[in-house]
Design a protein around this motif. Structure first.
Motif, PDB file in Angstrom:
ATOM      1  N   SER A 476       0.852  -1.196   0.000  1.00  0.00           N
ATOM      2  CA  SER A 476       0.000   0.000   0.000  1.00  0.00           C
ATOM      3  C   SER A 476       0.882   1.239   0.000  1.00  0.00           C
ATOM      4  O   SER A 476       2.024   1.208   0.468  1.00  0.00           O
ATOM      5  N   ASP A 477       0.345   2.328  -0.530  1.00  0.00           N
ATOM      6  CA  ASP A 477       1.083   3.596  -0.514  1.00  0.00           C
ATOM      7  C   ASP A 477       1.307   4.072   0.919  1.00  0.00           C
ATOM      8  O   ASP A 477       2.329   4.686   1.233  1.00  0.00           O
ATOM      9  N   GLU A 478       0.330   3.772   1.789  1.00  0.00           N
ATOM     10  CA  GLU A 478       0.435   4.188   3.194  1.00  0.00           C
ATOM     11  C   GLU A 478       1.630   3.522   3.870  1.00  0.00           C
ATOM     12  O   GLU A 478       2.387   4.158   4.614  1.00  0.00           O
ATOM     13  N   ALA A 479       1.784   2.226   3.615  1.00  0.00           N
ATOM     14  CA  ALA A 479       2.898   1.482   4.227  1.00  0.00           C
ATOM     15  C   ALA A 479       4.231   2.007   3.702  1.00  0.00           C
ATOM     16  O   ALA A 479       5.192   2.187   4.468  1.00  0.00           O
ATOM     17  N   GLU A 480       4.297   2.282   2.401  1.00  0.00           N
ATOM     18  CA  GLU A 480       5.534   2.823   1.810  1.00  0.00           C
ATOM     19  C   GLU A 480       5.864   4.183   2.432  1.00  0.00           C
ATOM     20  O   GLU A 480       7.012   4.444   2.806  1.00  0.00           O
ATOM     21  N   ALA A 481       4.853   5.031   2.539  1.00  0.00           N
ATOM     22  CA  ALA A 481       5.063   6.370   3.109  1.00  0.00           C
ATOM     23  C   ALA A 481       5.492   6.284   4.564  1.00  0.00           C
ATOM     24  O   ALA A 481       6.354   7.037   5.026  1.00  0.00           O
ATOM     25  N   SER A 482       4.902   5.335   5.285  1.00  0.00           N
ATOM     26  CA  SER A 482       5.240   5.150   6.701  1.00  0.00           C
ATOM     27  C   SER A 482       6.712   4.770   6.856  1.00  0.00           C
ATOM     28  O   SER A 482       7.428   5.298   7.713  1.00  0.00           O
ATOM     29  N   MET A 483       7.179   3.852   6.018  1.00  0.00           N
ATOM     30  CA  MET A 483       8.571   3.405   6.104  1.00  0.00           C
ATOM     31  C   MET A 483       9.535   4.533   5.752  1.00  0.00           C
ATOM     32  O   MET A 483      10.560   4.725   6.422  1.00  0.00           O
ATOM     33  N   ILE A 484       9.196   5.298   4.724  1.00  0.00           N
ATOM     34  CA  ILE A 484      10.058   6.423   4.336  1.00  0.00           C
ATOM     35  C   ILE A 484      10.121   7.458   5.469  1.00  0.00           C
ATOM     36  O   ILE A 484      11.179   8.007   5.771  1.00  0.00           O
ATOM     37  N   ALA A 485       8.977   7.685   6.117  1.00  0.00           N
ATOM     38  CA  ALA A 485       8.939   8.636   7.245  1.00  0.00           C
ATOM     39  C   ALA A 485       9.848   8.160   8.382  1.00  0.00           C
ATOM     40  O   ALA A 485      10.539   8.966   9.019  1.00  0.00           O
ATOM     41  N   LYS A 486       9.854   6.868   8.624  1.00  0.00           N
ATOM     42  CA  LYS A 486      10.714   6.309   9.691  1.00  0.00           C
ATOM     43  C   LYS A 486      12.192   6.501   9.341  1.00  0.00           C
ATOM     44  O   LYS A 486      13.003   6.869  10.201  1.00  0.00           O
ATOM     45  N   LEU A 487      12.537   6.243   8.078  1.00  0.00           N
ATOM     46  CA  LEU A 487      13.927   6.415   7.641  1.00  0.00           C
ATOM     47  C   LEU A 487      14.332   7.888   7.686  1.00  0.00           C
ATOM     48  O   LEU A 487      15.462   8.223   8.068  1.00  0.00           O
ATOM     49  N   LYS A 488      13.399   8.754   7.329  1.00  0.00           N
ATOM     50  CA  LYS A 488      13.679  10.198   7.357  1.00  0.00           C
ATOM     51  C   LYS A 488      13.924  10.667   8.786  1.00  0.00           C
ATOM     52  O   LYS A 488      14.844  11.453   9.049  1.00  0.00           O
ATOM     53  N   GLU A 489      13.121  10.164   9.713  1.00  0.00           N
ATOM     54  CA  GLU A 489      13.282  10.534  11.124  1.00  0.00           C
ATOM     55  C   GLU A 489      14.633  10.055  11.656  1.00  0.00           C
ATOM     56  O   GLU A 489      15.288  10.735  12.437  1.00  0.00           O
ATOM     57  N   ALA A 490      15.045   8.874  11.194  1.00  0.00           N
ATOM     58  CA  ALA A 490      16.297   8.289  11.691  1.00  0.00           C
ATOM     59  C   ALA A 490      17.524   8.954  11.072  1.00  0.00           C
ATOM     60  O   ALA A 490      18.543   9.136  11.759  1.00  0.00           O
ATOM     61  N   CYS A 491      17.461   9.313   9.772  1.00  0.00           N
ATOM     62  CA  CYS A 491      18.672   9.753   9.066  1.00  0.00           C
ATOM     63  C   CYS A 491      18.577  11.123   8.406  1.00  0.00           C
ATOM     64  O   CYS A 491      19.556  11.587   7.822  1.00  0.00           O
ATOM     65  N   GLY A 492      17.410  11.738   8.428  1.00  0.00           N
ATOM     66  CA  GLY A 492      17.299  13.070   7.849  1.00  0.00           C
ATOM     67  C   GLY A 492      16.750  13.080   6.430  1.00  0.00           C
ATOM     68  O   GLY A 492      16.605  12.051   5.778  1.00  0.00           O
ATOM     69  N   PHE A 493      16.473  14.294   5.948  1.00  0.00           N
ATOM     70  CA  PHE A 493      15.819  14.495   4.647  1.00  0.00           C
ATOM     71  C   PHE A 493      16.669  13.953   3.497  1.00  0.00           C
ATOM     72  O   PHE A 493      16.163  13.326   2.576  1.00  0.00           O
ATOM     73  N   GLU A 494      17.974  14.202   3.562  1.00  0.00           N
ATOM     74  CA  GLU A 494      18.849  13.824   2.450  1.00  0.00           C
ATOM     75  C   GLU A 494      18.798  12.320   2.187  1.00  0.00           C
ATOM     76  O   GLU A 494      18.864  11.873   1.040  1.00  0.00           O
ATOM     77  N   TYR A 495      18.684  11.547   3.270  1.00  0.00           N
ATOM     78  CA  TYR A 495      18.690  10.089   3.155  1.00  0.00           C
ATOM     79  C   TYR A 495      17.491   9.578   2.355  1.00  0.00           C
ATOM     80  O   TYR A 495      17.582   8.590   1.628  1.00  0.00           O
ATOM     81  N   THR A 496      16.361  10.255   2.482  1.00  0.00           N
ATOM     82  CA  THR A 496      15.123   9.761   1.843  1.00  0.00           C
ATOM     83  C   THR A 496      14.687  10.607   0.653  1.00  0.00           C
ATOM     84  O   THR A 496      13.632  10.367   0.073  1.00  0.00           O
ATOM     85  N   ASN A 497      15.511  11.593   0.285  1.00  0.00           N
ATOM     86  CA  ASN A 497      15.132  12.497  -0.796  1.00  0.00           C
ATOM     87  C   ASN A 497      14.810  11.737  -2.087  1.00  0.00           C
ATOM     88  O   ASN A 497      13.787  11.969  -2.742  1.00  0.00           O
ATOM     89  N   LYS A 498      15.695  10.788  -2.464  1.00  0.00           N
ATOM     90  CA  LYS A 498      15.488  10.015  -3.694  1.00  0.00           C
ATOM     91  C   LYS A 498      14.210   9.187  -3.616  1.00  0.00           C
ATOM     92  O   LYS A 498      13.466   9.071  -4.590  1.00  0.00           O
ATOM     93  N   LEU A 499      13.974   8.611  -2.437  1.00  0.00           N
ATOM     94  CA  LEU A 499      12.791   7.759  -2.275  1.00  0.00           C
ATOM     95  C   LEU A 499      11.514   8.563  -2.511  1.00  0.00           C
ATOM     96  O   LEU A 499      10.583   8.106  -3.182  1.00  0.00           O
TER      97      LEU A 499
END
Length: 763
Positions: A476-499
Motif C-alpha cells: 500500500s502507498d500508506e505502508a511505503e510512506a510510513s517506512m520512508i517517514a521512519k527512515l527520514k526521522e532516523a537519518c534526515g531528509f537527504e537520506y530519503t530524498n530520492k525515495l
C-alpha cells in the motif's frame, strides 16, 4: 506543703522566693493535681513585682554571673535566676538518686517519664518568668554574658548537666540501653518504638548552640547516640552478612540485604532524627553491598543464564546504591547479549557459515528475538537505566554487523534487512492486519539503528522500492510512506530524498500516460490503438536502474506505440532524452492458438521471444538471437523459463517449438520470474554503486570541513571526516587518504609549504 501567704509588693527576696518556690515545685512535681488560674496568676504577679522593684534588698549578685557590684533591677533578676538554678539542681539530684539502681528498659521508662514531666513543667515555669526572660535575661545576653539562658533553656541545661550526663557516665548507660533495644528489634523482637523515640528526641533537645540559644545543635545527639549507633550497626551487619553468606546463596542474600536496608530506612523514619539517614544508610550500604559486591558480580551471569528476573531486579537495585556498583554488570551484560546474538545467527547458518543461503526473514527474526528478550530484561530488571541501554546497543551493534552469516563482509546485514523490508512491503506479504505491518516495519527500524553501513541499506532499499513501484506490487502507498517517514526521522531528509522523488515520478507518469492516451484517441483510429499501453518516465538521478547494454530489437507489434510515445514526449519536453529500460518492462500476451484463451504475464524479453511464434512454430536459438537482439547469456535463461513453463518445447538441442497442447489450471499465467543473472547482477550493481557513492561522499565531506576550517593537519582532518560520515557508514582511512590525493589533484585543497601533513582550503 502549705501554700505561704502572698508577699507584698515590697517583700524581700526571702519572702518572695518562699512563695515562688512552693509554686515552682508544685508545677514541676505535682502538675497532675492541677494549678488553679488564680494561683498561677498570683505566682506570675509576684515574680513580676519582684523583678520591677527598684528597692534594694541587701542581696549580693552571684559572682558566677559576671562579678562586680550591681544594683537595682539587675540585682533583682539575678536573685531569682540563681534561686531557679538551685531549685533545678536540687530537684534533679532527687531524680538522679532514684535512677542509679535502674537498668535497660526500666531505666529508659523512668527517664522518659521524668523527661515528659520535667519539660512540661519547665514550659509553664518559663511562662511564669516571662518578664525575667524579656528583660533581665535579654539584657544580660545583649551585654555578651555567657551561660545566661531563658528559663526553659536553663531547665534543659540543668537537666543535661545534673541528670543526663550523670546517667550516661563513662559507660554510656542511657545510650547503650537504647542500642540494646534496637538490637533486640533487629533480632526480631517487638519493642516499644515510642519509648525509643522519646529518649532519642531528648538527645536532640539537649543540644544547644552557644552562639544562638534558639538554634538547634546536634552535638549531644551525635556524640551520645548517633556515633555509637553507627558503630554498633556496622559491627552487627558485618557479622550477620558474613555468616549469612557462608550458609546461603547469593539469591537469598539479595533478599536479606534488601530487607535489612528497608528496615534501617524505616528505623530512621520512625524514631531517629533525619540527619542520621544519610550516614546510617551509607554505612549499611558499605557493609551489606560494597563489601560483598564481588560475590554479586560473580553470580550475575548465573542469574542472566537462568532468567532469574526478581533476583536481577534486586541485584540491580542494591548495586545501584554504591559508586561503580553497576559498571561490572553492564560489561557482563553486554558480553552476554553479544554471545546470544552470535549464537542465534550461528544456529541459522549451521556449518555453511558466511556461504550459507539465509532467508532474510529468518535472519531478521533471529536478531530481533535476541534484542527483544534482552531489551525486556533492561526495562524490567534494570529499570531502563541508561548504562544498560548503552550496553545493549553496543552488543547489538556488534552482532548485527559481524556474525557467522556476514563473515568479513560489512554489507551482508544491511542487504538482508533491506530484502526483508522489501518482502514486508510487497503484496501477499503474509502479514495480517495493517497494524501488524506497521509493527513489523518498526521492528525493521530497531535493527536499522544498529546497521553501520546505512548507505548500503539505503541503496538496496532504493533498488527494491524501484522494483515494487515499477511492477505495482507495493502492499500500500500508506505502508511505503510510513517506512520512508521512519527512515527520514532516523537519518534526515537527504537520506530519503530520492525515495520521495520516486513517488513523485510515479504520480507524474500516471498523468503523462492519461494525457498521451487522450491525445492518441483524438488523432488515431481505434484499430491503431489496440494495444493497452502505460508508461513510467523516471528521473535518471533518482532511480537506481541500469539500461540494458545489449541492443534490443523492438518487436513490430509494439513498434508503432513506441514511436508515437517517443514523438509525443519529445514535443512535450524538448531536450530530454528517453532511455528505454526493456529489462524492467512487463507485458501481457493473449494466446489465440489454443482453445483456452490464456493471459501470459511476461517480461519484455519473454514477449519478444513469444511474438516470434506468430510467424513460425519452430525457431532455432540463432534465429531467436537475431530476431530479438538479446544477448545469448540472457536469452538462454529466458528460454529456460518458457520451456519450464511448457509454453515452448526443447526436444532438440538449440531448437525451440511452440507447444500446441499447452494447458494450465490458471487462465492468468505469470511467467515473469527473476532470472539468476539479474539477481546476481543486482547485488553486484548495488555494491558497485555504494563504492562509487562513498568516494563522492568522502570528497564532499573533506571539502565541507576544509571550507569551514581553512587549515587542518592530516590526522585531525581524517578524524573529523570519520566523525561526520560515521552515521551513514564507517569510512576506511585508506579511502579518505585517496580522496585527499584526488582533491589535491583537482586543486580543491593544497599542502602548506614546508609542512607535508597540513592542508589549506583553496577558495
Amino acid at each position: 506543703m502549705a501554700t505561704p501567704p502572698i508577699p507584698s509588693q515590697s517583700a524581700d527576696l526571702t519572702a518572695t522566693w518562699k512563695f515562688l518556690e512552693e509554686g515552682v515545685d508544685h508545677i514541676m512535681t505535682r502538675l497532675n493535681e492541677g494549678v488553679s488560674y488564680s494561683k498561677y496568676m498570683n505566682l506570675y504577679t509576684v515574680a513580676y513585682n519582684y523583678c520591677t522593684s527598684s528597692k534594694m534588698h541587701g542581696a549580693t549578685l552571684d559572682q558566677g554571673l559576671g562579678g562586680g557590684t550591681r544594683t537595682g533591677a539587675n540585682l533583682m533578676g539575678s536573685d531569682l535566676y540563681n534561686h531557679l538554678i538551685k531549685y533545678f539542681t536540687g530537684h534533679l539530684k532527687t531524680l538522679r538518686d532514684h535512677s542509679d539502681s535502674l537498668q535497660d528498659e526500666e531505666l529508659l521508662r523512668y527517664y522518659a517519664k521524668e523527661w515528659d514531666r520535667y519539660t512540661t513543667g519547665a514550659n509553664y515555669i518559663n511562662r511564669l518568668f516571662t518578664y525575667l526572660n524579656r528583660h533581665w535575661v535579654k539584657r544580660e545576653k545583649d551585654e555578651g554574658r555567657k551561660g545566661v539562658y531563658t528559663v526553659y533553656t536553663l531547665a534543659l541545661v540543668q537537666w543535661k548537666t545534673n541528670f543526663f550526663l550523670h546517667i550516661q557516665g563513662k559507660n554510656q548507660k542511657l545510650a547503650n540501653a537504647v542500642l540494646r533495644l534496637i538490637e533486640n528489634q533487629r533480632n526480631g523482637e517487638t519493642i516499644d518504638v515510642g519509648l525509643v523515640k522519646k529518649v532519642v528526641d531528648s538527645f536532640v533537645s539537649l543540644g544547644l548552640d552557644d552562639s544562638d540559644s534558639n538554634k538547634a545543635s546536634f552535638d549531644v545527639y551525635r556524640e551520645h547516640f548517633e556515633t555509637p549507633f553507627i558503630t554498633g550497626t556496622e559491627k552487627y551487619y558485618k557479622q550477620e552478612s558474613e555468616s549469612f553468606l557462608a550458609e546461603n546463596s547469593i539469591s537469598e542474600y539479595l533478599k536479606k540485604a534488601e530487607e535489612r536496608l528497608k528496615e534501617e530506612e524505616d528505623r530512621v523514619e520512625r524514631y531517629m532524627n533525619n540527619i542520621t539517614r544519610k550516614t546510617i544508610i551509607g554505612k549499611c550500604e558499605a557493609v551489606l553491598i560494597r563489601e560483598h559486591a564481588e560475590a554479586m558480580w560473580d553470580d550475575f551471569q548465573n542469574l542472566l543464564d537462568f532468567d532469574k528476573d526478581e533476583d536481577l531486579q534486586r541485584m540491580y537495585a542494591l548495586l545501584a546504591r554504591i559508586p561503580e556498583g553497576l559498571e561490572p554488570l553492564r560489561k557482563k551484560f553486554e558480553e552476554h547479549v553479544k554471545k546470544a546474538g552470535l549464537a542465534a545467527v550461528a544456529k541459522l547458518t549451521g556449518e555453511g557459515g558466511a556461504n550459507a543461503e539465509i532467508e532474510p526473514k529468518a535472519y531478521v527474526d533471529a536478531l530481533l528475538e535476541v534484542h527483544a528478550k534482552n531489551e525486556e530484561t533492561v526495562n524490567r530488571s534494570f529499570k531502563g537505566e541508561a548504562g544498560f541501554v548503552a550496553s545493549l546497543d553496543r552488543a547489538c551493534k556488534d552482532f548485527v554487523n559481524k556474525n557467522a552469516a556476514t563473515g568479513t563482509s560489512s554489507t551482508k546485514s544491511p542487504e538482508l534487512l533491506a530484502k526483508h523490508a522489501d518482502a514486508l512491503l510487497r503484496k501477499n506479504n503474509k502479514v495480517g492486519e495493517d497494524n501488524d505491518l506497521e509493527d513489523a516495519l518498526n521492528k525493521v527500524m530497531i535493527l536499522f539503528k544498529y546497521i553501520e553501513d546505512k548507505d548500503v541499506f539505503q541503496t538496496f532499499y532504493t533498488t527494491k522500492l524501484s522494483k515494487r513501484l515499477i511492477h505495482g506490487v507495493s502492499a500500500s502507498d500508506e505502508a511505503e510512506a510510513s517506512m520512508i517517514a521512519k527512515l527520514k526521522e532516523a537519518c534526515g531528509f537527504e537520506y530519503t530524498n530520492k525515495l520521495q522523488r520516486m513517488f513523485t515520478d510515479m504520480s507524474l507518469s500516471k498523468d503523462l500516460t492519461d494525457n498521451f492516451k487522450e491525445k492518441m484517441a483524438t488523432t488515431h483510429d481505434e484499430t491503431d490503438l489496440d494495444i493497452n499501453f502505460s508508461v513510467m518516465v523516471l528521473g535518471t538521478n533518482f532511480w537506481p536502474l541500469t539500461a540494458p547494454s545489449d541492443k534490443f530489437n523492438i518487436p513490430k507489434d509494439i513498434l508503432p506505440t513506441y514511436e508515437r510515445f517517443t514523438r509525443y514526449y519529445g514535443q512535450k519536453h524538448q531536450g530530454r532524452k528517453l532511455t528505454w529500460l526493456w529489462n524492467y518492462s512487463k507485458n501481457e500476451l493473449r494466446t489465440n492458438y489454443l482453445k483456452e484463451k490464456y493471459l501470459l504475464s511476461c517480461s519484455s524479453y519473454q514477449m519478444a521471444v513469444l511474438v516470434q511464434y506468430n510467424d513460425a512454430d519452430t525457431l532455432s536459438l540463432d534465429e531467436l538471437l537475431e530476431a530479438t537482439g538479446i544477448s545469448k547469456e540472457i536469452l538462454v535463461q529466458v528460454l529456460g523459463v518458457l520451456v519450464k513453463a511448457k509454453i515452448l518445447i526443447n526436444e532438440e538441442q538449440d531448437q525451440y517449438d511452440l507447444n500446441p497442447n499447452y494447458k494450465s489450471k490458471k487462465i492468468r499465467v505469470n511467467l515473469n520470474l527473476p532470472i539468476k543473472a539479474e539477481v546476481k547482477a543486482e547485488s553486484a550493481d548495488v555494491l558497485k554503486t555504494v563504492d562509487e557513492d562513498r568516494k563522492y561522499v568522502i570528497q564532499a565531506t573533506i571539502v565541507r570541513v576544509m571550507k569551514a576550517r581553512k587549515t587542518m593537519k592530516n590526522q585531525a582532518l581524517i578524524q573529523e571526516v570519520i566523525a561526520q560520515i560515521s552515521t551513514r557508514f564507517t569510512p576506511r582511512v585508506p579511502d579518505i587518504k585517496k580522496a585527499i590525493d584526488t582533491l589535491l589533484e583537482k586543486e580543491y585543497i593544497e599542502r602548506v609549504e614546508g609542512q607535508r601533513d597540513t592542508f589549506n582550503y583553496v577558495a
